[in-house]
Design an enzyme around this catalytic site. Structure first.
Site, PDB file in Angstrom:
ATOM      1  N   GLU A  58       1.710  -0.546  -4.840  1.00  0.00           N
ATOM      2  CA  GLU A  58       0.876   0.549  -5.319  1.00  0.00           C
ATOM      3  C   GLU A  58       1.464   1.681  -5.242  1.00  0.00           C
ATOM      4  O   GLU A  58       1.523   2.196  -4.226  1.00  0.00           O
ATOM      5  CB  GLU A  58      -0.414   0.405  -4.180  1.00  0.00           C
ATOM      6  CG  GLU A  58      -1.368   1.278  -4.674  1.00  0.00           C
ATOM      7  CD  GLU A  58      -2.098   2.315  -3.650  1.00  0.00           C
ATOM      8  OE1 GLU A  58      -3.236   2.749  -3.901  1.00  0.00           O
ATOM      9  OE2 GLU A  58      -1.464   2.554  -2.632  1.00  0.00           O
TER      10      GLU A  58
ATOM     11  N   ASP B 226       0.733  -1.142   0.107  1.00  0.00           N
ATOM     12  CA  ASP B 226      -0.259   0.157   0.092  1.00  0.00           C
ATOM     13  C   ASP B 226       0.838   1.246   0.134  1.00  0.00           C
ATOM     14  O   ASP B 226       1.937   1.093   0.781  1.00  0.00           O
ATOM     15  CB  ASP B 226      -0.844   0.047   1.200  1.00  0.00           C
ATOM     16  CG  ASP B 226      -2.012   1.158   1.327  1.00  0.00           C
ATOM     17  OD1 ASP B 226      -2.803   0.945   0.290  1.00  0.00           O
ATOM     18  OD2 ASP B 226      -1.855   1.852   2.239  1.00  0.00           O
TER      19      ASP B 226
HETATM   20  C1  NOJ Z   1      -4.341   2.963  -0.777  1.00  0.00           C
HETATM   21  C2  NOJ Z   1      -5.612   1.894  -0.394  1.00  0.00           C
HETATM   22  O1  NOJ Z   1      -5.800   1.267  -1.881  1.00  0.00           O
HETATM   23  C3  NOJ Z   1      -6.742   2.999  -0.108  1.00  0.00           C
HETATM   24  O2  NOJ Z   1      -7.967   2.110   0.013  1.00  0.00           O
HETATM   25  C4  NOJ Z   1      -6.271   3.597   1.131  1.00  0.00           C
HETATM   26  O3  NOJ Z   1      -7.314   4.472   1.733  1.00  0.00           O
HETATM   27  C5  NOJ Z   1      -5.040   4.245   1.121  1.00  0.00           C
HETATM   28  N1  NOJ Z   1      -3.935   3.545   0.246  1.00  0.00           N
HETATM   29  C6  NOJ Z   1      -4.587   4.537   2.458  1.00  0.00           C
HETATM   30  O4  NOJ Z   1      -4.028   3.220   2.978  1.00  0.00           O
END
Ligand code: NOJ
Length: 538
Positions: free
Chosen positions: A266, A204
């Site tokens: 991500e 993440d």
């Molecule tokens: C990316 C995640 O996919 C999202 O859902 C989240 O709110 C943010 N990162 C913070 O962790």
């Protein structure tokens, strides 16, 4: 497939959003036993792996992306034993499991943050996070002007006067990745889940862990993780050079378990060349291809993003990934239901212009068939195999995404793509669980998308996905090579030829073409109509 090919080189990975996949106990929230009970359906769909969004103990202020304990399971989702059973069942079915790792921030309920609140400024407990004194005579101004992704300032003041940084919700304090204890802790968390048999981690906010040391101010209107600032005005909180050392250390841990364990980033970074820095040979294995997700539905834009993605990944020898939907953006069925490209990523509500459902589904099916013909690894988001759109009319008072509150009710947020999915048309909560309860409301139209209405029905979206995944595997499209035709939007991958008609007149297939699969029926003359993708041999 060459001798050295590994599962993640061409895998189709299905994202399970645990709250909304299947509810085994009727409390309205999905859970691990619910997921386990449907793994066979995913195997039968034809995917290779599942990625689960977070299921760890959490106050759920950001749907679990606010983790209070990285080594356990939230009681709402089950127990650690349920996680073990889920992993074992996946393996028995030949599916790999990828879990979500949230290293940029913890929940404010995490023992570390609670200890930090109870400790003095400058203490080791505070040094795991980013606590600073404020500006101004009494320190009443935040240390800098950074903004939270969900709206409002990125700093919150604690009773003794210090401020802590949270690039997301106020309940998601950012960790300080210059702190040795933080680094050691996450190496251990990786091992904890690797030892339990998971094959990978979706990382993440992979571009956010390290911040500019001086916490320099940044004069840029939108500071969210997906902004595209000019090259000469790079953000001080995103995509800092220091993040790469972290991933090199993680890679060593994964490699010590063998080459079949993987990390996927991500990382909302631009331009695309910067993404490849996360997938250099000694860093992560894959990164999500968000430029592909956001490319407009035109032949020129699609071809450009596909060519650029393959070419830039090749410069570092990385696998290219493809994705059209996830839990943070409008589902592609909804996005493509607007003739003019949308500005916002998420959050359609009652009173907003509504998508053209038929157009969206038609284009989404064509887009999926195009995506699944591309070499590399592809990500699916639960429900897209049903052709599910967003719920675009959730009453505002039922919204759960922190974006809605923190933006002062100016951005509706991501609830629309997170609605529990329909399994059975005529069951309570459309078979999501045994009760008629679901944590977000399901629209009445969900019955027509239910899995049991589509299973075995020729031409249904579910059967289209199943056929595509079967053919993708039997023709080794994931490990193939793409060669463009000299005219039109058409390419060859191994023995399969692919043609998408984006607009205009129907397009004739070459003489002797044998159609393998088509996202919609061809016209009476065997030509490919607008917004249709065809796979064929010749
Ligand atoms: C990316 C995640 O996919 C999202 O859902 C989240 O709110 C943010 N990162 C913070 O962790």
């Amino acid at each position: 497939m060459s001798q050295t090919s590994l599962w993640w080189h061409d895998a189709v990975i299905y994202q399970v959003y645990p709250r909304s996949f299947a509810d085994s106990d009727g409390d309205g929230m999905g859970d691990l036993p619910g997921i386990t009970s449907h793994l066979a359906d995913l195997r039968e769909l034809g995917v290779d792996a599942v990625w689960l969004s977070p299921f760890y103990p959490s106050p759920q202020h950001d749907a679990g992306y606010d983790v209070a304990d990285y080594r356990n399971v939230d009681p709402r989702f089950g127990t650690l034993a349920d996680a073990d059973r889920m992993i074992a069942e996946a393996h028995a079915l030949g599916l790999k499991v990828v879990v979500d790792l949230v290293p940029n921030h913890t929940s404010s309920d995490h023992v570390w943050f609670q200890a930090a609140l109870g400790a003095a400024p400058g203490s080791p407990e505070r040094e795991r996070y980013i606590f600073r004194d404020g500006k101004g005579p009494d320190g009443e101004q935040p240390p800098n002007g950074w903004r939270s992704t969900f709206g409002g300032p990125a700093w919150t003041r604690v009773p003794d006067g210090q401020w802590y940084l949270h690039l997301f919700d106020v309940t998601q304090p950012d960790l300080d990745w210059d702190n040795a204890e933080v680094r050691a802790e996450f190496l251990d968390i990786l091992r904890f889940w690797l030892d339990r048999g998971v094959h990978g981690f979706r990382v993440d906010v992979a571009h956010g862990l390290v911040k500019d040391r001086d916490l320099a101010d940044w004069d840029y209107p939108d500071q969210g993780p997906w902004v595209v600032p000019p090259e000469d005005n790079r953000p001080p909180m995103w995509d800092q050079e220091g993040v790469h050392d972290i991933y090199r250390a993680w890679r060593e841990v994964l490699d010590s378990y063998g080459p079949d364990r993987m990390l996927v980033a991500e990382a909302w970074v631009q331009p695309v060349e910067r993404i490849t820095r996360y997938v250099r040979p000694d860093e992560m294995h894959q990164a999500f291809n968000f430029p592909y997700l956001f490319a407009h539905w035109t032949a020129a834009d699609q071809r450009a993003v596909i060519e650029q993605s393959l070419a830039t990944n090749a410069t570092v020898g990385a696998i290219t990934t493809w994705v059209l939907s996830n839990h943070d953006v409008l589902r592609h069925t909804t996005r493509l239901g607007y003739r003019e490209p949308l500005k916002q990523l998420s959050g359609i509500g009652p009173g907003d212009p509504q998508p053209d459902a038929a157009l969206g589904l038609r284009r989404a099916r064509a887009a999926t068939l195009l995506m699944l013909a591309l070499p590399g690894s592809a990500y699916l988001y639960q429900g897209e195999e049903l052709g599910l759109p967003d719920h675009t009319e959730i009453p505002d008072e039922l919204r759960q995404d922190p974006t809605w509150e923190r933006s002062g009710h100016t951005e509706r947020g991501r609830d629309g793509c997170r609605v529990p999915i329909p399994w059975e048309a005529d069951a309570p909560s459309y078979g999501f669980g045994p009760s008629d309860h679901s944590w977000l409301p399901q629209p009445a139209s969900w019955a027509e998308y239910a899995r049991d209405r589509q299973a075995g029905v020729p031409g249904s979206t579910l059967e289209l996905y199943r056929d595509a995944l079967r053919l993708r595997r039997s023709h080794s499209l994931g490990t193939g090579t793409l060669t463009w035709d000299s005219t039109g939007f058409a390419f060859r991958n191994g023995d399969v030829r692919v043609l998408t008609n984006f607009d205009g007149e129907p397009v004739a297939l070459p003489v002797g073409a044998g159609v393998l699969l088509s996202s919609e029926p061809l016209d009476g003359d065997g030509r490919v109509p607008t917004d249709v993708t065809v796979w064929f041999t010749v």
